[in-house]
Design a protein around this motif. Structure first.
Motif, PDB file in Angstrom:
ATOM      1  N   HIS A   4      21.915  39.138  37.257  1.00  0.00           N
ATOM      2  CA  HIS A   4      21.754  40.575  37.153  1.00  0.00           C
ATOM      3  C   HIS A   4      20.326  41.003  37.822  1.00  0.00           C
ATOM      4  CE1 HIS A   4      25.505  40.381  34.740  1.00  0.00           C
ATOM      5  NE2 HIS A   4      25.753  41.429  35.100  1.00  0.00           N
ATOM      6  N   ASP A  17      31.012  27.911  39.278  1.00  0.00           N
ATOM      7  CA  ASP A  17      31.660  27.522  37.998  1.00  0.00           C
ATOM      8  C   ASP A  17      32.983  26.790  38.189  1.00  0.00           C
ATOM      9  OD1 ASP A  17      32.363  27.198  35.226  1.00  0.00           O
ATOM     10  OD2 ASP A  17      31.218  28.977  34.711  1.00  0.00           O
ATOM     11  N   TRP A  21      38.369  31.529  34.552  1.00  0.00           N
ATOM     12  CA  TRP A  21      38.138  33.009  33.803  1.00  0.00           C
ATOM     13  C   TRP A  21      36.627  33.445  33.796  1.00  0.00           C
ATOM     14  CZ3 TRP A  21      34.829  33.632  29.717  1.00  0.00           C
ATOM     15  CH2 TRP A  21      34.627  32.403  28.825  1.00  0.00           C
ATOM     16  N   ARG A  22      35.462  32.520  33.787  1.00  0.00           N
ATOM     17  CA  ARG A  22      34.441  32.913  33.816  1.00  0.00           C
ATOM     18  C   ARG A  22      34.004  33.692  34.956  1.00  0.00           C
ATOM     19  NH1 ARG A  22      32.539  28.386  30.155  1.00  0.00           N
ATOM     20  NH2 ARG A  22      32.039  27.128  32.056  1.00  0.00           N
ATOM     21  N   GLU A  24      36.292  34.827  37.365  1.00  0.00           N
ATOM     22  CA  GLU A  24      36.814  36.098  37.260  1.00  0.00           C
ATOM     23  C   GLU A  24      36.095  37.261  36.601  1.00  0.00           C
ATOM     24  OE1 GLU A  24      41.163  38.204  35.528  1.00  0.00           O
ATOM     25  OE2 GLU A  24      40.691  36.320  35.661  1.00  0.00           O
ATOM     26  N   ARG A  25      35.374  37.182  35.524  1.00  0.00           N
ATOM     27  CA  ARG A  25      34.532  38.026  34.664  1.00  0.00           C
ATOM     28  C   ARG A  25      33.259  38.308  35.792  1.00  0.00           C
ATOM     29  NH1 ARG A  25      31.983  36.222  29.079  1.00  0.00           N
ATOM     30  NH2 ARG A  25      30.918  34.890  30.176  1.00  0.00           N
ATOM     31  N   ALA A  26      32.693  37.186  36.337  1.00  0.00           N
ATOM     32  CA  ALA A  26      31.634  37.325  37.211  1.00  0.00           C
ATOM     33  C   ALA A  26      31.900  38.189  38.413  1.00  0.00           C
ATOM     34  CB  ALA A  26      31.245  36.087  37.753  1.00  0.00           C
ATOM     35  N   ARG A  27      33.149  38.090  38.991  1.00  0.00           N
ATOM     36  CA  ARG A  27      33.722  38.979  40.005  1.00  0.00           C
ATOM     37  C   ARG A  27      33.802  40.522  39.608  1.00  0.00           C
ATOM     38  NH1 ARG A  27      36.838  34.358  41.151  1.00  0.00           N
ATOM     39  NH2 ARG A  27      38.624  34.966  40.158  1.00  0.00           N
ATOM     40  N   GLY A  28      34.330  40.582  38.242  1.00  0.00           N
ATOM     41  CA  GLY A  28      34.401  41.954  37.747  1.00  0.00           C
ATOM     42  C   GLY A  28      32.932  42.593  37.575  1.00  0.00           C
ATOM     43  N   GLU A  29      31.947  41.810  37.652  1.00  0.00           N
ATOM     44  CA  GLU A  29      30.613  42.571  37.619  1.00  0.00           C
ATOM     45  C   GLU A  29      30.011  42.692  38.890  1.00  0.00           C
ATOM     46  OE1 GLU A  29      28.646  39.803  34.917  1.00  0.00           O
ATOM     47  OE2 GLU A  29      29.515  40.549  33.034  1.00  0.00           O
ATOM     48  N   THR A  33      31.753  34.368  44.080  1.00  0.00           N
ATOM     49  CA  THR A  33      31.778  33.124  43.365  1.00  0.00           C
ATOM     50  C   THR A  33      32.442  32.262  44.116  1.00  0.00           C
ATOM     51  OG1 THR A  33      34.187  33.826  42.581  1.00  0.00           O
ATOM     52  CG2 THR A  33      32.337  34.855  41.311  1.00  0.00           C
ATOM     53  N   GLU A 118      25.056  38.011  22.753  1.00  0.00           N
ATOM     54  CA  GLU A 118      26.430  38.210  22.514  1.00  0.00           C
ATOM     55  C   GLU A 118      26.491  39.270  21.537  1.00  0.00           C
ATOM     56  OE1 GLU A 118      28.223  34.141  21.846  1.00  0.00           O
ATOM     57  OE2 GLU A 118      28.208  33.874  24.065  1.00  0.00           O
TER      58      GLU A 118
END
Length: 213
Positions: A4, A17, A21-22, A24-29, A33, A118
């Motif tokens: 970021h 990675d 799923w990690r 996928e979260r990065a792509r969502g941000e 990837t 977290e």
């Protein structure tokens, strides 16, 4: 976290990675990837790693981070890969791997900082080191709460500098830090408020890449 910051400096960031799923979260941000093993040169080729790429090996495994740094340094001529190390070898930087930069400039208690992040117990700030009061507050807070302030990187001319341990250097314009909520945050509050009030700054030229493995 580092991705970021680099993206805010207008660097293109690619996250590598092995866990879908990690990614996928990065792509969502909004990150690019690559699904693959960071120990494999083919994965870095797919990510577009070249000699001028900033590679950040930021897993919780010191051995893996060192292995990735060695790989991109020797196979792709990346001059100064960056690694997160919880227990840096004593000879590091003196008798071996002088080319390696450490995120934060030294040993990092990764599990502790991850738990804080977290739990929402961390503030991230980009401090203007040209302000004397900001520098004074930072040094005072680091002396009294050394475990609650983590230097991540310095910014000079829109470019990140990762060797940030020790004395503050004159050429550093800004310093990106993590500060634990509580006494350290309260002591550094005027500097944090000044950072929040600053308008956006110009970053590095577009087209630069940073691979965050």
């Amino acid at each position: 976290m580092v991705g970021h910051i680099l993206r805010r400096l207008e660097w293109a960031v690619v996250v590598i990675d092995t866990v879908p799923w990690r990614l996928e979260r990065a792509r969502g941000e909004g990150f690019e990837t690559v699904l693959g093993d960071a120990r494999d040169a083919v994965t870095h080729e797919e990510a577009g790693v070249e000699a001028d790429t900033r590679v950040v090996a930021a897993t919780t495994n010191d051995e893996l981070n060192l292995l990735v740094a060695e790989l991109v340094h020797h196979e792709f001529d990346v001059s100064h890969p960056v690694a997160v190390l919880q227990r840096p070898p004593e000879e590091l930087g003196r008798r071996s791997r002088a080319w390696l930069d450490l995120l934060g400039g030294g040993a990092m208690d990764v599990p502790r900082w991850l738990r804080r992040i977290e739990a929402g117990q961390v503030v991230q700030a980009e401090l203007d080191l040209g302000r004397g009061e900001v520098l004074r507050l930072l040094q005072q807070t680091e002396r009294q709460h050394s475990g609650d302030v983590l230097r991540l990187l310095a910014v000079t001319g829109g470019r990140p500098r990762f060797g940030v341990a020790g004395e503050i250097r004159e050429e550093w314009e800004r310093l990106v830090v993590l500060v634990a909520r509580g006494q350290a945050e309260e002591m550094l509050a005027p500097a944090l408020e000044a950072a929040e009030a600053e308008p956006g700054k110009e970053g590095a030229p577009r087209g630069e890449k940073a691979a965050d493995g």
